[in-house]
Design an enzyme around this catalytic site. Sequence first.
Site, PDB file in Angstrom:
ATOM      1  N   GLU A 176      90.965  35.863   3.022  1.00  0.00           N
ATOM      2  CA  GLU A 176      89.804  34.968   2.856  1.00  0.00           C
ATOM      3  C   GLU A 176      89.999  33.993   1.693  1.00  0.00           C
ATOM      4  OE1 GLU A 176      84.938  34.990   2.240  1.00  0.00           O
ATOM      5  OE2 GLU A 176      86.062  36.817   1.839  1.00  0.00           O
ATOM      6  N   LYS A 213      89.462  34.749   7.288  1.00  0.00           N
ATOM      7  CA  LYS A 213      88.046  34.426   7.083  1.00  0.00           C
ATOM      8  C   LYS A 213      87.992  33.122   6.304  1.00  0.00           C
ATOM      9  CE  LYS A 213      83.600  36.176   5.482  1.00  0.00           C
ATOM     10  NZ  LYS A 213      82.762  37.355   5.201  1.00  0.00           N
TER      11      LYS A 213
END
Length: 294
Positions: A176, A213
């Site tokens: 992420e 993400k």
Amino acid sequence: MNEKQFDKIKNGKGFIAALDQSGGSTPKALAAYGVQEDAYANEDEMFNLVHDMRTRIITSPAFDSKYILGAILFEQTMDREIEGMYTADYLAEKKEIVPFLKVDKGLAEEANGVQLMKPITNLDELLKRANERHIFGTKMRSVIKEPNEEGIRAIVDQQFEVGKQIIAAGLIPIIEPEVDINSSGKKECEQLLKKEILKHLDQLQDTENVMLKLTIPTEANVYKELIDHPRVVRVVALSGGYSTVIANEKLKENEGLIASFSRALSQDLNANQTDEEFNDTLEKAVQSIYEASI
């Protein structure tokens, strides 16, 4: 690796709920839920209250595997129980929702327009415990604020270096590298980020898989190449501070990108709501995020 869970995450319809606010963001999450700081005297009481909040969300009939593929947990949530079962077991067995674990320790100071992750000093021990608790995958966050090529390269290098350690432990890492939605160079950051991620994806072995993400991009479908990459299980989007309505609208523009929202999922929930009000509010949020994800 649980093949049934792998297939659900890769091919299922729905989204991933983020319930992973950690120590630093917990007071803010509780305040948004209507529990002010004078309601707890110390950290233990604070974490008890946030576990109560998460338990209420997870046990709600609105928190349904028809719409929710997985849920990301905070370390303390993984080690706590819901109705006499460890949280991950409750999610997997009672709800048929795949459990993930946030493993990062927060952000370092900004340098070169980015914030790397602080060192994860206990990662080996944490991954061992995650396996014992039947966790499927992990999540770790860093932040990009400016289109600085050196900084973005450092972010992606760090994410994949830790990601390989997680893969070696038999788990699927959610990588992420968040792009700040308020960055004046957001679109340029996203182009640089995609280039660096593709470099690393192309170097992975056939047995090495990751999830990504990412912030919903400024230019729709800019991450389609990442979504279609054979080493990527799924690409999920963070809400990044957008309201539920705006996050959903932006998400719908991106083919194959599904939600992994935190604030946008829980923003209208309140400790003082009756169970009926709470469940109805959560159901509306779940349905709207699901619709945007499919």
